[in-house]
Design a protein around this motif. Structure first.
Motif, PDB file in Angstrom:
ATOM      1  N   ARG A   5     -12.438  -2.293  10.155  1.00  0.00           N
ATOM      2  CA  ARG A   5     -11.605  -3.526  10.131  1.00  0.00           C
ATOM      3  C   ARG A   5     -10.477  -3.642  11.126  1.00  0.00           C
ATOM      4  NH1 ARG A   5     -10.427  -7.193   5.639  1.00  0.00           N
ATOM      5  NH2 ARG A   5      -9.583  -9.099   6.956  1.00  0.00           N
ATOM      6  N   ILE A   6     -10.508  -4.894  11.832  1.00  0.00           N
ATOM      7  CA  ILE A   6      -9.471  -5.024  12.835  1.00  0.00           C
ATOM      8  C   ILE A   6      -8.501  -6.274  12.444  1.00  0.00           C
ATOM      9  CG2 ILE A   6      -9.174  -5.963  15.276  1.00  0.00           C
ATOM     10  CD1 ILE A   6     -10.782  -3.350  14.976  1.00  0.00           C
ATOM     11  N   ILE A   7      -7.239  -5.993  12.630  1.00  0.00           N
ATOM     12  CA  ILE A   7      -6.003  -6.758  12.312  1.00  0.00           C
ATOM     13  C   ILE A   7      -6.102  -7.701  13.669  1.00  0.00           C
ATOM     14  CG2 ILE A   7      -3.800  -7.077  11.999  1.00  0.00           C
ATOM     15  CD1 ILE A   7      -3.697  -4.512  10.292  1.00  0.00           C
ATOM     16  N   ALA A   8      -6.556  -9.003  13.317  1.00  0.00           N
ATOM     17  CA  ALA A   8      -6.555  -9.979  14.488  1.00  0.00           C
ATOM     18  C   ALA A   8      -5.621 -11.147  14.029  1.00  0.00           C
ATOM     19  CB  ALA A   8      -7.867 -10.488  14.913  1.00  0.00           C
ATOM     20  N   ALA A   9      -5.192 -11.460  13.015  1.00  0.00           N
ATOM     21  CA  ALA A   9      -4.482 -12.542  12.810  1.00  0.00           C
ATOM     22  C   ALA A   9      -3.320 -12.408  11.596  1.00  0.00           C
ATOM     23  CB  ALA A   9      -5.400 -13.729  12.196  1.00  0.00           C
ATOM     24  N   ASP A  10      -2.394 -13.099  11.409  1.00  0.00           N
ATOM     25  CA  ASP A  10      -1.450 -13.104  10.345  1.00  0.00           C
ATOM     26  C   ASP A  10      -2.260 -12.657   8.685  1.00  0.00           C
ATOM     27  OD1 ASP A  10       1.015 -12.911  11.944  1.00  0.00           O
ATOM     28  OD2 ASP A  10       0.782 -15.213  12.009  1.00  0.00           O
ATOM     29  N   ALA A  11      -3.212 -13.580   8.634  1.00  0.00           N
ATOM     30  CA  ALA A  11      -4.104 -13.604   7.608  1.00  0.00           C
ATOM     31  C   ALA A  11      -4.590 -12.142   7.130  1.00  0.00           C
ATOM     32  CB  ALA A  11      -5.234 -14.550   7.351  1.00  0.00           C
ATOM     33  N   ASP A  12      -4.806 -11.417   8.158  1.00  0.00           N
ATOM     34  CA  ASP A  12      -5.172  -9.931   7.897  1.00  0.00           C
ATOM     35  C   ASP A  12      -4.153  -9.069   7.480  1.00  0.00           C
ATOM     36  OD1 ASP A  12      -8.050 -10.717   8.991  1.00  0.00           O
ATOM     37  OD2 ASP A  12      -7.101 -10.360  10.980  1.00  0.00           O
ATOM     38  N   VAL A  13      -3.090  -9.217   7.920  1.00  0.00           N
ATOM     39  CA  VAL A  13      -1.866  -8.744   7.630  1.00  0.00           C
ATOM     40  C   VAL A  13      -1.521  -9.090   6.122  1.00  0.00           C
ATOM     41  CG1 VAL A  13       0.716  -8.272   7.825  1.00  0.00           C
ATOM     42  CG2 VAL A  13      -1.002  -8.349   9.941  1.00  0.00           C
ATOM     43  N   ALA A  14      -1.671 -10.372   5.834  1.00  0.00           N
ATOM     44  CA  ALA A  14      -1.234 -10.661   4.523  1.00  0.00           C
ATOM     45  C   ALA A  14      -2.149 -10.174   3.550  1.00  0.00           C
ATOM     46  CB  ALA A  14      -1.373 -12.257   4.417  1.00  0.00           C
ATOM     47  N   GLU A  15      -3.615 -10.139   3.788  1.00  0.00           N
ATOM     48  CA  GLU A  15      -4.326  -9.398   3.062  1.00  0.00           C
ATOM     49  C   GLU A  15      -4.246  -8.361   2.582  1.00  0.00           C
ATOM     50  OE1 GLU A  15      -9.189  -8.425   2.918  1.00  0.00           O
ATOM     51  OE2 GLU A  15      -8.512  -9.719   4.269  1.00  0.00           O
ATOM     52  N   GLY A  16      -3.864  -7.257   3.647  1.00  0.00           N
ATOM     53  CA  GLY A  16      -3.582  -5.976   3.325  1.00  0.00           C
ATOM     54  C   GLY A  16      -2.191  -5.798   2.620  1.00  0.00           C
ATOM     55  N   ALA A  17      -1.305  -6.752   2.832  1.00  0.00           N
ATOM     56  CA  ALA A  17      -0.112  -6.472   2.195  1.00  0.00           C
ATOM     57  C   ALA A  17      -0.048  -6.908   0.795  1.00  0.00           C
ATOM     58  CB  ALA A  17       0.960  -7.431   2.699  1.00  0.00           C
ATOM     59  N   ALA A  18      -0.977  -8.003   0.504  1.00  0.00           N
ATOM     60  CA  ALA A  18      -1.422  -8.093  -0.985  1.00  0.00           C
ATOM     61  C   ALA A  18      -2.052  -7.041  -1.721  1.00  0.00           C
ATOM     62  CB  ALA A  18      -2.139  -9.310  -1.301  1.00  0.00           C
ATOM     63  N   TRP A  19      -2.985  -6.420  -1.019  1.00  0.00           N
ATOM     64  CA  TRP A  19      -3.656  -5.168  -1.441  1.00  0.00           C
ATOM     65  C   TRP A  19      -2.807  -3.833  -2.059  1.00  0.00           C
ATOM     66  CZ3 TRP A  19      -4.623  -0.166  -0.477  1.00  0.00           C
ATOM     67  CH2 TRP A  19      -5.636   0.656  -0.857  1.00  0.00           C
ATOM     68  N   LEU A  20      -1.820  -3.744  -1.027  1.00  0.00           N
ATOM     69  CA  LEU A  20      -0.860  -2.661  -1.054  1.00  0.00           C
ATOM     70  C   LEU A  20       0.038  -2.854  -2.182  1.00  0.00           C
ATOM     71  CD1 LEU A  20       0.080  -2.095   2.784  1.00  0.00           C
ATOM     72  CD2 LEU A  20      -1.238  -0.433   1.270  1.00  0.00           C
ATOM     73  N   ALA A  21       0.430  -4.315  -2.268  1.00  0.00           N
ATOM     74  CA  ALA A  21       1.390  -4.349  -3.483  1.00  0.00           C
ATOM     75  C   ALA A  21       0.816  -4.475  -4.893  1.00  0.00           C
ATOM     76  CB  ALA A  21       1.918  -6.021  -3.313  1.00  0.00           C
ATOM     77  N   ALA A  22      -0.487  -4.767  -4.844  1.00  0.00           N
ATOM     78  CA  ALA A  22      -1.064  -4.496  -6.076  1.00  0.00           C
ATOM     79  C   ALA A  22      -1.403  -2.963  -6.533  1.00  0.00           C
ATOM     80  CB  ALA A  22      -2.695  -5.175  -6.062  1.00  0.00           C
ATOM     81  N   ARG A  23      -1.514  -2.345  -5.331  1.00  0.00           N
ATOM     82  CA  ARG A  23      -1.634  -0.836  -5.666  1.00  0.00           C
ATOM     83  C   ARG A  23      -0.787  -0.194  -6.026  1.00  0.00           C
ATOM     84  NH1 ARG A  23      -5.749   2.671  -4.487  1.00  0.00           N
ATOM     85  NH2 ARG A  23      -5.416   4.602  -3.998  1.00  0.00           N
ATOM     86  N   ASP A  24       0.673  -0.433  -5.495  1.00  0.00           N
ATOM     87  CA  ASP A  24       1.641   0.602  -5.856  1.00  0.00           C
ATOM     88  C   ASP A  24       2.870  -0.158  -6.098  1.00  0.00           C
ATOM     89  OD1 ASP A  24       3.790   2.173  -5.457  1.00  0.00           O
ATOM     90  OD2 ASP A  24       2.824   3.748  -4.455  1.00  0.00           O
ATOM     91  N   PRO A  25       3.677  -0.108  -7.110  1.00  0.00           N
ATOM     92  CA  PRO A  25       4.867  -1.068  -7.562  1.00  0.00           C
ATOM     93  C   PRO A  25       5.903  -0.672  -6.354  1.00  0.00           C
ATOM     94  CG  PRO A  25       3.883  -0.055  -9.518  1.00  0.00           C
ATOM     95  CD  PRO A  25       3.302   0.547  -8.372  1.00  0.00           C
ATOM     96  N   ALA A  26       6.040   0.555  -5.851  1.00  0.00           N
ATOM     97  CA  ALA A  26       6.944   0.699  -4.993  1.00  0.00           C
ATOM     98  C   ALA A  26       6.918  -0.064  -3.426  1.00  0.00           C
ATOM     99  CB  ALA A  26       7.056   2.325  -4.673  1.00  0.00           C
TER     100      ALA A  26
END
Length: 210
Positions: A5-26
């Protein structure tokens, strides 16, 4: 194998951030502090790596001054660097060690276009085979010049300190430990790195180390 997967746009970063937030409360809590994460994409190629070499172990001001002289002299691609040789590079302000590294990079003949499609491990192996390019530089290049979504740079002091703060650890995790911790953030390790860098900057109230 090819690049993941390549991070090419802000939407990619936002998708990853949402995934991380859902995975770990910290991480969700850290994201609240950090706010929207930056894209942080840079151009890839020889100049990006030469610039990274110039910036090693010197102040930002010194690195910028040297880079400005290289740009003014047209020495930001392999052929001009080799033509300038030791004397020309020394005149631009490079130390003896960095002259060696710059020439090694110019002589390496890296196919930068091919690297864009290469697997992450191959990118790191290709770059670290060049004298003067360590794992940290290669991983940062993969994350921010190539946009790799699942690369982390656990040797970075800012990332180590951010991990200490985010997970309330008694001390900064060592590189090996942080690399193991980062496995939990796959396939979005590079977004975790963006989160950590941003969190570090906000928490410390100053610029990060990269």
């Amino acid at each position: 194998m090819t690049a993941g997967r390549i991070i090419a746009a802000d939407a990619d970063v936002a998708e990853g951030a949402a995934w991380l937030a859902a995975r770990d409360p910290a991480l969700a809590k850290a994201l609240d502090v950090a706010g929207p994460l930056p894209l942080r994409r840079r151009p890839d190629g020889f100049a990006a790596l030469l610039n990274a070499i110039i910036g090693q172990q010197v102040s930002t001001a010194s690195a910028n001054a040297i880079w400005g002289r290289l740009e003014a002299g047209g020495m930001t691609s392999p052929a001009p660097v080799l033509a300038a040789g030791e004397e020309g590079l020394r005149a631009a302000g490079l130390s003896r060690q960095k002259i060696t590294y710059a020439i090694a990079l110019a002589e390496a003949g890296i196919d930068y276009e091919a690297l864009r499609a290469a697997p992450d491990a191959e990118v790191i192996a290709t770059l670290t085979a060049v004298k003067g390019i360590g794992v940290w530089t290669a991983e940062v290049y993969a994350m921010f010049a190539l946009g790799r979504a699942d690369v982390f740079a656990p040797g970075d002091l800012a990332l180590q300190e951010a991990a200490r703060m985010i997970f309330d650890l008694p001390e900064r995790p060592k590189e090996k430990n942080l690399r193991q911790m980062a496995e939990d953030w796959s396939p979005w390790r590079a977004v975790a790195a963006r989160l950590f860098f941003t969190y570090y900057r906000v928490a410390k109230g100053r610029e990060g180390i990269t």
